[in-house]
Design an enzyme around this catalytic site. Structure first.
Site, short mmCIF file in Angstrom:
data_model
loop_
_atom_site.label_atom_id
_atom_site.label_comp_id
_atom_site.label_asym_id
_atom_site.label_seq_id
_atom_site.Cartn_x
_atom_site.Cartn_y
_atom_site.Cartn_z
N SER A 153 21.72 46.12 136.53
CA SER A 153 21.73 45.52 137.82
C SER A 153 20.37 44.99 138.10
CB SER A 153 22.18 46.30 139.08
OG SER A 153 21.88 45.64 140.24
N ARG A 206 30.08 49.68 143.36
CA ARG A 206 29.29 50.77 143.60
C ARG A 206 29.30 51.54 144.82
NH1 ARG A 206 24.32 48.77 140.65
NH2 ARG A 206 23.47 50.96 141.09
N ASP A 236 27.17 41.41 138.54
CA ASP A 236 26.46 42.58 139.38
C ASP A 236 26.94 42.39 140.69
OD1 ASP A 236 24.24 44.29 139.93
OD2 ASP A 236 23.57 42.97 140.93
N HIS A 287 8.79 43.24 140.86
CA HIS A 287 10.17 43.89 141.63
C HIS A 287 9.88 45.35 142.13
CE1 HIS A 287 14.49 44.20 142.45
NE2 HIS A 287 14.50 45.44 142.20
N LYS A 319 19.23 40.68 136.59
CA LYS A 319 18.74 39.44 137.62
C LYS A 319 17.53 38.96 137.22
CE LYS A 319 20.23 42.12 140.68
NZ LYS A 319 20.62 42.91 141.92
N1 URA Z 1 18.35 46.97 143.22
C1 URA Z 1 19.40 46.15 142.54
O1 URA Z 1 19.23 45.28 142.46
N2 URA Z 1 20.28 46.97 142.12
C2 URA Z 1 20.47 48.28 142.14
O2 URA Z 1 21.30 48.91 141.73
C3 URA Z 1 19.63 48.95 143.09
C4 URA Z 1 18.40 48.17 143.37
#
Ligand code: URA
Length: 432
Positions: A183, A168, A161, A82, A187
């Site tokens: 967040s 946000r 999220d 990621h 995931k």
């Molecule tokens: N990527 C995400 O999935 N969430 C965030 O808050 C920032 C970057």
């Protein structure tokens, strides 16, 4: 339990209990907490931070708010990567193919771009026919048979999220460490991977502007992952200038394929090999990163990684001939050179502003609903520290509009030629 009391406790610096966090996330998903109270708690978290225990609980509750991908049918240790997001960051594309070519299953669930950062899914969709919205069943089948798949989130992953991220975005609470960490990790845990390498970007084009902030985020991400038994390593890498030379969807696919042909730019190659080496070690195919790096280099020289990438394109319905013929992807009508105003060396090329220039051309989204133009973007010829003569082209702008004065003005204001450049390192730190 009352939401008002939870807001009050966090506003005054208290530590929320697991029951309070669960009440909050349940209320977000069931829509029993109004947006103004969710937003108030987000702002309180922004200012008061969260303890390690609160971050882990928030992550787990967000993860449990939706579906979990079951990858147990895929043999071997599954390893994903990621990135916190950058400009010209097409690393996932060659990386997945190289790591898969050494025998590690790579189940990659990626995102779309918003603002100045690009998204892996958008880049892939520059390939005619390629599908990224795939059912969980087909995802599992493809990872088992081809060793890799890069897709969008299947089903209903971490719905809490989705709701929280949208709030946000409009309440200026995106760049909060506990909110970013929960967040991302909610995931990733839901995606079912066994191990994860995280590229935490730092610099002008990143969420985390300083190395200290990036290190704190990296530590939080790794701690959350490890606390649930996921093998996790974070690498802090530079995002002061764009990564590689090409920015824009078709252009980035071209550069990713160039790398797989052994013709990629040095910075992209170094970041890809470094992140990939940690993936290979976590996947237990090499005892150390030096051995892993050699194995990954071999996947390029043998052509094995390129063949994996070609096979992935075909498996996802795309036209695999693009690997040999880039003209099969959309290209822009105008190629406009951007000359250096004076001689010297490049001392500044603000990654975020170059990303915004590409977005203004149509290569990125200002709003989630915007349509992309895959053809447009920027091909950077000179990077930080490179010498340049007055009038020489710094970059080529690929546009479908003849008048790009706004883009040219933005680039002129954010690229500086001087006498001495401070070239940042490509890799700052590894956090395990
Ligand atoms: N990527 C995400 O999935 N969430 C965030 O808050 C920032 C970057």
């Amino acid at each position: 339990m009352r939401m008002l009391d939870i807001i009050d406790k966090k506003r005054n610096g208290g530590e929320l209990t697991a029951t309070e966090i669960a009440f909050f996330i349940d209320g977000v998903v069931n829509k029993t907490i109004p947006d103004y109270q969710i937003s108030a708690l987000l702002m309180a978290i922004y200012f008061q931070d969260m303890t390690a225990a609160e971050r882990k609980t928030l992550t787990m509750k967000m993860m449990e708010s939706g579906d979990r991908v079951d990858l147990s049918a895929v043999p071997g240790i599954k390893v994903d990567k990621h990135s916190t997001g950058g400009v010209g960051d097409k690393v996932s594309l060659p990386l997945a193919a190289m790591v898969a070519a050494v025998g590690i299953p790579v189940p990659m669930i990626s995102g779309r771009g918003l603002g100045h950062t690009g998204g892996t899914l958008d880049k892939l969709e520059a390939i005619p026919g390629l599908q990224v919205e795939i059912s969980e069943q087909d995802f599992v089948k493809q990872v088992t048979e081809q060793g890799l798949a890069i897709i969008g989130a299947t089903g209903d992953i971490a719905p809490a999220d989705k709701k929280i991220y949208a709030l946000r975005d409009v309440t200026d609470t995106v760049d909060s460490l506990p909110l970013i960490a929960s967040s991302i990790m909610s995931k990733k845990i839901a995606s079912g991977t066994d191990a994860l390498v995280i590229d935490v970007k730092t610099g002008a084009g990143a969420f985390m502007k300083t190395q200290e902030q990036a290190a704190a985020l990296a530590r939080a991400l790794v701690d959350i992952g490890q606390s649930v038994g996921m093998q996790c390593i974070a690498v802090i890498t530079d995002m002061n200038q764009p990564l590689g030379h090409k920015i824009g969807n078709t252009l980035e696919i071209e550069e990713a394929i160039d790398l797989l042909k052994g013709q990629g730019p040095a910075d992209l190659e170094e970041i890809t090999l470094t992140l990939g080496s940690y993936m290979v070690v976590l996947g237990q195919k090499a005892p150390d990163v030096a051995t892993a790096k050699k194995m990954l280099q071999e996947t390029i020289t043998s052509g094995a990684a390129l063949e994996r990438f070609r096979a992935m394109i075909a498996a996802q319905g795309g036209d695999p001939r693009v690997v040999d013929d880039y003209s099969l992807m959309p290209h822009a009508q105008y190629q406009i050179e951007f000359p250096a105003a004076k001689s010297g060396v490049v001392t500044q090329m603000a990654a975020d502003e170059v990303g915004i220039a590409s977005m203004l051309l149509g290569g990125g989204r200002q709003q989630a609903s915007d349509q992309l133009d895959y053809a447009v973007g920027i091909d950077v010829h000179k990077k930080l520290g490179d010498p340049v003569q007055a009038g020489e082209s710094l970059l080529t702008i690929h546009s479908n509009q003849a008048d790009i004065s706004e883009v040219q003005a933005l680039l002129a204001a954010n690229i500086t030629i001087g006498e001495h450049a401070q070239v940042p390192p490509r890799i700052y730190q590894v956090i395990k």
